[in-house]
Design an enzyme around this catalytic site. Sequence first.
Site, PDB file in Angstrom:
ATOM      1  N   GLU A  15     -36.629 -45.634  42.663  1.00 24.87           N
ATOM      2  CA  GLU A  15     -36.890 -44.211  42.876  1.00 24.87           C
ATOM      3  C   GLU A  15     -38.024 -44.089  43.885  1.00 24.87           C
ATOM      4  OE1 GLU A  15     -38.131 -42.090  39.299  1.00 24.87           O
ATOM      5  OE2 GLU A  15     -39.340 -40.738  40.540  1.00 24.87           O
ATOM      6  N   ARG A  59     -43.742 -37.882  47.558  1.00 32.92           N
ATOM      7  CA  ARG A  59     -45.172 -37.558  47.560  1.00 32.92           C
ATOM      8  C   ARG A  59     -45.837 -37.867  48.890  1.00 32.92           C
ATOM      9  NH1 ARG A  59     -46.508 -40.189  41.596  1.00 32.92           N
ATOM     10  NH2 ARG A  59     -44.620 -39.344  40.640  1.00 32.92           N
ATOM     11  N   LYS A  90     -35.306 -37.650  31.799  1.00 33.48           N
ATOM     12  CA  LYS A  90     -36.537 -38.441  31.833  1.00 33.48           C
ATOM     13  C   LYS A  90     -37.554 -37.775  30.905  1.00 33.48           C
ATOM     14  CE  LYS A  90     -40.011 -38.112  35.342  1.00 33.48           C
ATOM     15  NZ  LYS A  90     -40.503 -38.350  36.703  1.00 33.48           N
TER      16      LYS A  90
HETATM   17  C1  3PG Z   1     -45.093 -41.363  38.143  1.00 34.91           C
HETATM   18  O1  3PG Z   1     -45.293 -40.194  37.895  1.00 34.91           O
HETATM   19  O2  3PG Z   1     -45.548 -41.925  39.147  1.00 34.91           O
HETATM   20  C2  3PG Z   1     -44.215 -42.139  37.241  1.00 34.91           C
HETATM   21  O3  3PG Z   1     -43.984 -41.446  36.063  1.00 34.91           O
HETATM   22  C3  3PG Z   1     -44.778 -43.509  36.986  1.00 34.91           C
HETATM   23  O4  3PG Z   1     -45.928 -43.400  36.268  1.00 34.91           O
HETATM   24  P1  3PG Z   1     -46.871 -44.693  36.104  1.00 34.91           P
HETATM   25  O5  3PG Z   1     -47.594 -44.844  37.412  1.00 34.91           O
HETATM   26  O6  3PG Z   1     -47.785 -44.351  34.953  1.00 34.91           O
HETATM   27  O7  3PG Z   1     -45.997 -45.869  35.815  1.00 34.91           O
END
Ligand code: 3PG
Length: 208
Positions: A37, A41, A124
């Site tokens: 994924e 961002r 999710k």
């Molecule tokens: C995110 O929002 O980047 C994902 O949910 C992953 O979260 P993490 O960095 O806590 O694994």
Amino acid sequence: MSVLSTCPVVPVVVLDSADQAVPLGEALLAGGIEVVEVTLRTEAGLPGIAALAGLAGMTVGAGSVVLPEHVDAVVDAGARFVVSPGTAVPVLRRCAVRGVPALPGVATASEVMACVAEGLTEVKVFPAGLLGGPAHIAALSAPFPGLRFMPSGGVGPETMGDYLALPSVPAVSGSWMVGRDLLGAGRWDEVTARSADAVARATGHGGP
Ligand code: 3PG
């Protein structure tokens, strides 16, 4: 397409350069992870998705998708599934129109109900760790037999097995094998090692 049947571990990636995309994908594949994924961002997200869409054996999805127009952009770039931090019906409907699975974030039963009403069978849970971890998902999933959940946010190698032990959780998601520091330093061997470790841990908890 079932996103959660593709691989028991779904890496969440923030790219600082689209040039990181293909070496990253190759490092994940070498570690046994065939899905990724890529979040929107950063500016590199969309071209990174396009680059990974051309990598044989890899299923690339888009993350941090919050608006319907984002759906069009990522699908046009080659994304094969769409992940969101929360549940927005316009995003779900745009995914349906474009023929790609949506994986919206839920935290409450009301959000799960909104997803069920749109015909979804996979969601999710975000941010899973802060919401209460596996106990939260066990409680949340009870009224929704057949629905499948992917925890994300605060999941790591030490906790992923506790989530995967739940029958309603076929896959977990996280960034621990694809941290921005690793990508920035080109530490592809470490990405592969952490990926292989995660797959091995998943296999010990009902994974493939
Ligand atoms: C995110 O929002 O980047 C994902 O949910 C992953 O979260 P993490 O960095 O806590 O694994």
